[in-house]
Write an enzyme that holds these catalytic residues in place. Sequence first.
Site, PDB file in Angstrom:
ATOM      1  N   LYS A   1      -5.190   1.862  14.082  1.00 15.26           N
ATOM      2  CA  LYS A   1      -4.818   2.161  15.476  1.00 15.26           C
ATOM      3  C   LYS A   1      -5.277   3.565  15.861  1.00 15.26           C
ATOM      4  CE  LYS A   1      -2.713  -1.584  16.910  1.00 15.26           C
ATOM      5  NZ  LYS A   1      -3.292  -2.412  17.988  1.00 15.26           N
TER       6      LYS A   1
ATOM      7  N   SER B   1       0.049   2.069  18.937  1.00 14.49           N
ATOM      8  CA  SER B   1       1.303   1.982  18.196  1.00 14.49           C
ATOM      9  C   SER B   1       1.836   3.369  17.875  1.00 14.49           C
ATOM     10  CB  SER B   1       1.060   1.227  16.880  1.00 14.49           C
ATOM     11  OG  SER B   1       2.153   1.356  15.998  1.00 14.49           O
TER      12      SER B   1
ATOM     13  N   TYR C   1      -2.721  -0.123   8.624  1.00 17.39           N
ATOM     14  CA  TYR C   1      -2.559  -0.637   9.995  1.00 17.39           C
ATOM     15  C   TYR C   1      -2.508   0.523  10.983  1.00 17.39           C
ATOM     16  CZ  TYR C   1       0.031  -1.948  14.164  1.00 17.39           C
ATOM     17  OH  TYR C   1       0.450  -2.075  15.464  1.00 17.39           O
TER      18      TYR C   1
END
Length: 339
Positions: free
Chosen positions: A153, A124, A149
């Site tokens: 990643k 991402s 989040y």
Amino acid sequence: MAVLLTGGAGFIGSHTCVELLAAGRDVVVADNFSNSKPVVLDRIRKISGRDFVFYETDLRDADGLRRIFAENDIDAVIHFAGLKAVGESVAKPLYYYSHNLTVTFELCKAMREAGCGVMVFSSSATVYGQNGKMPLGEDSPLGPTTNPYGETKLMQERIITDLQRAGELRSAVLLRYFNPIGAHPSGLIGEDPNGIPNNLLPYISQVAVGKLPYVKVYGNDYPTRDGTGVRDYIHVVDLARAHLKALDYAARKSCVRAFNIGTGTGYSVLDVIKAFRDASGKKVPYRTVHRRPGDVAECYADPSLAAHELRWKAEYGLSRMCEDAYRWQSMNPRGYEEQ
């Protein structure tokens, strides 16, 4: 030889499955339906006219993973599986760290045991630091991320990179997605989030079909041209096709490499609302609310490295993204739930 798609029944995974099947690849899908629906599997078969192997399993289950590799001749993995909501990760950081990292640990151990050495990882643009200059290139500073989040990643990228450098993976491609939207042009598969959508386009789509009353615009005081957040939106079909290019690249190389997957153009929230109105002919009322924790003002890609090395470039613009998203939502006003 087959490609394993972890989380392959999800939004991006299902579209990638369609493209792989269309390209003649054999596919194995693993999903626990935590953020997807079983009916998507039949819709993939309907679109592609082909079948594939499916396992309903949680990838934290080591024995379940071993079974998948033991029963199939898997030569590469595209790793989508993981929790992905920015706001939820801010509220539940331990849940996100534990889940996303454990999934990747168990997958990589199973790959090592099976002798499968090729991975394409669903990363991402959130791995980039908040102060990076736009557009973001692959050499832009990584971290500090703005939410758990994004941190998971970045951690997974580092884990995969270390494994490749240690010889436990032969080749790994890290695809840094920007903002996938749209849907398959058939209208049979698209984004169907659980509960209230966390992402802009499904929220707009649900307002357009009357499922939600108005769009919440999270902040209008960012240092952007209209005060709303700017993002690089990419059609999910373009994104799916990037995975085929990444697989081909990984098959030829023995390295680890990151690529931005975006269009290179930034659109504000209000730009997207207007484009959706134009594409659908529907009213899309909105209200401005407070900024959302973990969001940044703008984020858009320099996708030139993917064009040069993967021979990939996005084909579809914002208008087509909105047209396909509206077709999906209007044909499936309740998502994959039975009509």
